[in-house]
Design a protein around this motif. Structure first.
Motif, PDB file in Angstrom:
ATOM      1  N   THR A   1     -25.794 -50.649  -5.545  1.00 29.46           N
ATOM      2  CA  THR A   1     -25.607 -50.584  -4.254  1.00 29.46           C
ATOM      3  C   THR A   1     -24.713 -49.564  -4.244  1.00 29.46           C
ATOM      4  O   THR A   1     -24.051 -49.951  -4.213  1.00 29.46           O
ATOM      5  N   VAL A   2     -25.609 -48.604  -2.847  1.00 34.28           N
ATOM      6  CA  VAL A   2     -23.938 -47.356  -2.990  1.00 34.28           C
ATOM      7  C   VAL A   2     -23.800 -47.762  -2.042  1.00 34.28           C
ATOM      8  O   VAL A   2     -24.729 -47.935  -0.568  1.00 34.28           O
ATOM      9  N   PHE A   3     -22.638 -47.560  -1.410  1.00 34.59           N
ATOM     10  CA  PHE A   3     -21.588 -47.335  -0.083  1.00 34.59           C
ATOM     11  C   PHE A   3     -21.864 -45.930   0.552  1.00 34.59           C
ATOM     12  O   PHE A   3     -21.250 -45.253  -0.455  1.00 34.59           O
ATOM     13  N   ILE A   4     -22.009 -46.082   1.416  1.00 37.32           N
ATOM     14  CA  ILE A   4     -21.790 -44.118   1.944  1.00 37.32           C
ATOM     15  C   ILE A   4     -21.437 -44.579   3.391  1.00 37.32           C
ATOM     16  O   ILE A   4     -21.415 -45.624   4.024  1.00 37.32           O
ATOM     17  N   SER A   5     -20.891 -43.264   4.029  1.00 36.28           N
ATOM     18  CA  SER A   5     -20.211 -43.398   5.449  1.00 36.28           C
ATOM     19  C   SER A   5     -20.874 -42.060   6.128  1.00 36.28           C
ATOM     20  O   SER A   5     -21.182 -41.205   4.740  1.00 36.28           O
TER      21      SER A   5
END
Length: 128
Positions: A46-50
């Protein structure tokens, strides 16, 4: 979390962050990869992005990244020597947004507090 998994998460984050910058999809806006969580079996990440912008920009960016996941996975496979190449899933990280909201709340509360005598910036020199 083990030290090995921490290193894997950081390595995948670095490769994905570099890869996102190279993507040409117009839906993908200003993105910061804030973190990655790879499962211990290396099957999923899971890649968390802003995302800079409103909810519409966030949704468009997530859609663009989802369609580019194969390109990013191929880059991970090329650059990292992992047993498996994890399948990427992208998720919005609202930590930055929450941090900004908390800062505003703290500033509002601080503005409502009565000033203590001698707490002005110029009075600091007198104590030294």
């Amino acid at each position: 979390m083990s030290e090995r998994m921490r290193r894997v998460n950081e390595a995948v984050r670095g490769v994905v962050a570099d890869g996102v910058r190279d993507l040409k999809d117009p839906r993908i806006g200003m993105v910061t990869v804030t973190g990655v969580r790879v499962t211990p079996d290396l099957r999923e990440a899971t890649v968390f992005i802003s995302v800079l912008g409103n909810a519409r920009a966030r949704e468009a960016t997530l859609a663009g990244l989802a369609s580019a996941h194969g390109v990013l996975q191929a880059r991970i496979n090329r650059e990292l020597s992992l047993r498996r190449t994890p399948t990427l899933e992208f998720a919005y990280d609202d930590a930055v947004e929450r941090g900004v909201r908390m800062t505003k709340l703290i500033e509002e509360l601080a503005a409502d507090l009565p000033q203590e005598p001698g707490s002005a910036d110029g009075d600091r020199d007198a104590d030294e």
